[in-house]
Design a protein around this motif. Structure first.
Motif, PDB file in Angstrom:
ATOM      1  N   PRO A   1      54.577  20.755  39.190  1.00  0.00           N
ATOM      2  CA  PRO A   1      54.717  20.219  37.826  1.00  0.00           C
ATOM      3  C   PRO A   1      55.013  18.727  37.797  1.00  0.00           C
ATOM      4  N   ASP A   2      55.874  18.242  38.695  1.00  0.00           N
ATOM      5  CA  ASP A   2      56.213  16.818  38.697  1.00  0.00           C
ATOM      6  C   ASP A   2      55.024  15.939  39.070  1.00  0.00           C
ATOM      7  N   ASP A   3      54.083  16.485  39.838  1.00  0.00           N
ATOM      8  CA  ASP A   3      52.916  15.691  40.231  1.00  0.00           C
ATOM      9  C   ASP A   3      52.080  15.283  39.022  1.00  0.00           C
ATOM     10  N   TYR A   4      52.031  16.148  38.017  1.00  0.00           N
ATOM     11  CA  TYR A   4      51.212  15.865  36.837  1.00  0.00           C
ATOM     12  C   TYR A   4      51.693  14.640  36.073  1.00  0.00           C
ATOM     13  N   THR A   5      52.958  14.265  36.221  1.00  0.00           N
ATOM     14  CA  THR A   5      53.518  13.156  35.448  1.00  0.00           C
ATOM     15  C   THR A   5      53.514  11.846  36.212  1.00  0.00           C
ATOM     16  N   THR A   6      52.917  11.804  37.401  1.00  0.00           N
ATOM     17  CA  THR A   6      52.768  10.560  38.156  1.00  0.00           C
ATOM     18  C   THR A   6      51.478   9.867  37.725  1.00  0.00           C
ATOM     19  N   HIS A   7      51.180   8.731  38.338  1.00  0.00           N
ATOM     20  CA  HIS A   7      49.834   8.167  38.207  1.00  0.00           C
ATOM     21  C   HIS A   7      48.887   9.130  38.934  1.00  0.00           C
ATOM     22  N   LEU A   8      47.947   9.691  38.214  1.00  0.00           N
ATOM     23  CA  LEU A   8      47.026  10.664  38.795  1.00  0.00           C
ATOM     24  C   LEU A   8      45.700  10.005  39.131  1.00  0.00           C
ATOM     25  N   VAL A   9      45.188  10.281  40.315  1.00  0.00           N
ATOM     26  CA  VAL A   9      43.854   9.838  40.730  1.00  0.00           C
ATOM     27  C   VAL A   9      43.097  11.079  41.162  1.00  0.00           C
ATOM     28  N   LEU A  10      42.042  11.425  40.438  1.00  0.00           N
ATOM     29  CA  LEU A  10      41.322  12.672  40.669  1.00  0.00           C
ATOM     30  C   LEU A  10      39.994  12.391  41.359  1.00  0.00           C
ATOM     31  N   LEU A  11      39.769  13.055  42.484  1.00  0.00           N
ATOM     32  CA  LEU A  11      38.522  12.908  43.236  1.00  0.00           C
ATOM     33  C   LEU A  11      37.691  14.179  43.073  1.00  0.00           C
ATOM     34  N   GLY A  12      36.435  14.004  42.719  1.00  0.00           N
ATOM     35  CA  GLY A  12      35.552  15.152  42.618  1.00  0.00           C
ATOM     36  C   GLY A  12      35.481  15.711  41.206  1.00  0.00           C
ATOM     37  N   GLY A  13      34.451  16.531  40.999  1.00  0.00           N
ATOM     38  CA  GLY A  13      34.132  16.962  39.654  1.00  0.00           C
ATOM     39  C   GLY A  13      34.546  18.361  39.286  1.00  0.00           C
ATOM     40  N   VAL A  14      33.954  18.836  38.215  1.00  0.00           N
ATOM     41  CA  VAL A  14      34.376  20.095  37.598  1.00  0.00           C
ATOM     42  C   VAL A  14      33.964  21.306  38.417  1.00  0.00           C
ATOM     43  N   ASP A  15      33.060  21.141  39.376  1.00  0.00           N
ATOM     44  CA  ASP A  15      32.656  22.290  40.192  1.00  0.00           C
ATOM     45  C   ASP A  15      33.842  22.883  40.946  1.00  0.00           C
ATOM     46  N   TRP A  16      34.643  22.001  41.592  1.00  0.00           N
ATOM     47  CA  TRP A  16      35.707  22.475  42.469  1.00  0.00           C
ATOM     48  C   TRP A  16      37.088  21.963  42.082  1.00  0.00           C
ATOM     49  N   ASN A  17      37.167  20.783  41.477  1.00  0.00           N
ATOM     50  CA  ASN A  17      38.473  20.207  41.170  1.00  0.00           C
ATOM     51  C   ASN A  17      38.911  20.655  39.773  1.00  0.00           C
ATOM     52  N   LEU A  18      39.764  21.650  39.722  1.00  0.00           N
ATOM     53  CA  LEU A  18      40.167  22.212  38.437  1.00  0.00           C
ATOM     54  C   LEU A  18      41.022  21.234  37.629  1.00  0.00           C
ATOM     55  N   VAL A  19      41.679  20.279  38.283  1.00  0.00           N
ATOM     56  CA  VAL A  19      42.463  19.300  37.541  1.00  0.00           C
ATOM     57  C   VAL A  19      41.541  18.310  36.831  1.00  0.00           C
TER      58      VAL A  19
ATOM     59  N   ASN B   1      34.354  10.593  40.169  1.00  0.00           N
ATOM     60  CA  ASN B   1      33.697  11.888  40.166  1.00  0.00           C
ATOM     61  C   ASN B   1      32.190  11.710  40.287  1.00  0.00           C
ATOM     62  N   GLY B   2      31.611  12.160  41.388  1.00  0.00           N
ATOM     63  CA  GLY B   2      30.170  12.149  41.538  1.00  0.00           C
ATOM     64  C   GLY B   2      29.604  13.543  41.392  1.00  0.00           C
ATOM     65  N   GLN B   3      28.326  13.614  41.101  1.00  0.00           N
ATOM     66  CA  GLN B   3      27.706  14.934  41.043  1.00  0.00           C
ATOM     67  C   GLN B   3      27.664  15.548  42.444  1.00  0.00           C
ATOM     68  N   TYR B   4      27.510  14.695  43.445  1.00  0.00           N
ATOM     69  CA  TYR B   4      27.610  15.093  44.840  1.00  0.00           C
ATOM     70  C   TYR B   4      28.709  14.249  45.496  1.00  0.00           C
ATOM     71  N   GLY B   5      29.069  14.601  46.716  1.00  0.00           N
ATOM     72  CA  GLY B   5      30.114  13.866  47.413  1.00  0.00           C
ATOM     73  C   GLY B   5      29.779  12.404  47.638  1.00  0.00           C
ATOM     74  N   ARG B   6      28.478  12.089  47.815  1.00  0.00           N
ATOM     75  CA  ARG B   6      28.079  10.694  48.001  1.00  0.00           C
ATOM     76  C   ARG B   6      28.398   9.865  46.764  1.00  0.00           C
ATOM     77  N   GLY B   7      28.248  10.470  45.596  1.00  0.00           N
ATOM     78  CA  GLY B   7      28.566   9.754  44.363  1.00  0.00           C
ATOM     79  C   GLY B   7      30.045   9.488  44.239  1.00  0.00           C
ATOM     80  N   THR B   8      30.868  10.469  44.611  1.00  0.00           N
ATOM     81  CA  THR B   8      32.315  10.273  44.564  1.00  0.00           C
ATOM     82  C   THR B   8      32.724   9.128  45.482  1.00  0.00           C
ATOM     83  N   LEU B   9      32.187   9.105  46.701  1.00  0.00           N
ATOM     84  CA  LEU B   9      32.501   8.015  47.618  1.00  0.00           C
ATOM     85  C   LEU B   9      32.009   6.680  47.064  1.00  0.00           C
ATOM     86  N   GLY B  10      30.828   6.669  46.465  1.00  0.00           N
ATOM     87  CA  GLY B  10      30.274   5.425  45.936  1.00  0.00           C
ATOM     88  C   GLY B  10      31.112   4.821  44.835  1.00  0.00           C
ATOM     89  N   VAL B  11      31.594   5.655  43.909  1.00  0.00           N
ATOM     90  CA  VAL B  11      32.389   5.113  42.802  1.00  0.00           C
ATOM     91  C   VAL B  11      33.778   4.704  43.293  1.00  0.00           C
TER      92      VAL B  11
END
Length: 357
Positions: free
Chosen positions: A194-212, A287-297
């Motif tokens: 729960p405490d993690d949600y209130t930090t600065h959040l950086v989310l990697l990856g998209g809606v396929d696997w990353n539920l956050v 968030n990329g559609q594929y992993g290469r996109g995530t790395l690129g952004v």
């Protein structure tokens, strides 16, 4: 302030132990020759000199443990011989000294706090609060095919179970480097506390696997949605809603090479806004559609050749916005990511809020 802190460490850290500048010079000479005049220049009350980073690292190691002064001559204990508590103290002390060093450099150059923020780039969080990078875990069927991903095996490596691992390594190191006073953690999305949600959040990856990522996108008012890939033959993409209500799909480009498809160009999304779970913190989505996109952004704001110009573009394009978004194309050549340059109109597919470019 840095000179005062170095002097206080030597004179006050262990009041019952007398540590002279000569003692400390002898200790530091184990790595590189040091002298009393050199240490005196670092501690000067009138015209202090700024020690290089490797010297501050030696200070942090020495003062991280009382074992350094158990016997004479004093010694510098190798970092890999420190206990977990001592290593934690070393990291904390090094972050403090490096931050004071950065402040000293800022005063010497006459830079303002705002300029200091600009110099550190888009991944600098000036409030020094905790930063949590959130990644997805690979699905069970994928983990079953990978070596060393079974916790019951002797050679188990937890990171092999993570998605977007190259983006995580790229970003974690960069964020730690530019935020030396902040605690930077990475977590699997399903294991966030729960405490993690209130930090600065950086989310990697998209809606396929990353539920956050999925959860955050449902909570922010953003005209961009992601179409998930249900299986390998569906590329999916990002849908952008225009002010007139029209929708446009931006999809990756693939080509058939023999019996498999090769990614030529991915689509990726960068979003920065207020954390809906704590309005004093931020949320950033890469968030990329594929992993290469995530790395690129991610590399758009970490790559030494492009991060400054891309950060300047964001400052110029969204000067008064707390929340903004860039949908970008990420070119892939022989599996390698070409870092996007957002100053080139062709690299930007869509932006929000709309306005001048």
């Amino acid at each position: 302030m840095l000179a005062r802190r170095l002097r206080a460490l030597r004179e006050e850290e262990w009041p019952e132990v007398t540590i002279t500048q000569s003692d400390l010079a002898q200790v530091l000479s184990a790595e590189k020759p040091a002298s009393v005049p050199l240490l005196s220049s670092w501690e000067s009350r009138t015209t202090p000199k700024t020690p290089p980073p490797h010297r501050l690292a030696a200070y942090a190691t020495f003062f991280a443990t009382r074992r350094s002064v158990e016997n004479r001559p004093f010694r510098l204990i190798p970092p890999d011989e420190l206990t977990p508590d001592e290593a934690g103290r070393r990291d904390e002390l090094l972050r403090e000294l490096m931050d004071l060093r950065a402040a000293a450099g800022q005063r010497e150059s006459g830079a303002s706090p705002a300029q200091d923020h600009a110099d550190r780039g888009s991944w600098y969080f000036h409030d020094r609060h905790d930063i949590t990078i959130v990644v997805a875990q690979l699905p069970a069927d994928m983990r079953a095919k990978m070596p060393y991903s079974d916790p019951s095996r002797p050679d188990y490596v937890e990171l092999y179970t993570y998605a977007d691992l190259d983006a995580l390594i790229e970003l974690h190191g960069h964020i730690r480097a530019v935020n030396p006073r902040s605690q930077v953690n990475f977590r699997i999305a399903s294991e966030l506390a729960p405490d993690d949600y209130t930090t600065h959040l950086v989310l990697l990856g998209g809606v396929d696997w990353n539920l956050v990522t999925r959860e955050l996108l449902d909570r922010v008012d953003l005209p961009v949605t992601q179409v998930a890939r249900h299986h390998e033959s569906e590329a999916g993409g990002f849908v952008v809603r225009t002010p007139s209500g029209e929708e446009r799909l931006y999809a990756p480009k693939l080509a058939r090479h023999g019996d498999h498809e090769v990614l030529l160009e991915d689509v990726a999304h960068f979003y920065r806004g207020t954390n809906p779970f704590n309005h004093k913190r931020t949320v950033t989505i890469c968030n990329g559609q594929y992993g290469r996109g995530t790395l690129g952004v991610v590399r758009a704001l970490t790559d030494g050749r492009f991060r400054d110009r891309n950060a300047e573009y964001l400052e110029r394009r969204f000067p008064d916005h707390d929340s903004y978004s860039v949908l970008t194309r990420v070119v892939v050549v022989n599996g390698q990511v070409v870092t996007p340059d957002w100053n080139l109109p062709g690299s930007r597919l869509s932006e929000w809020p709309e306005g001048r470019s």
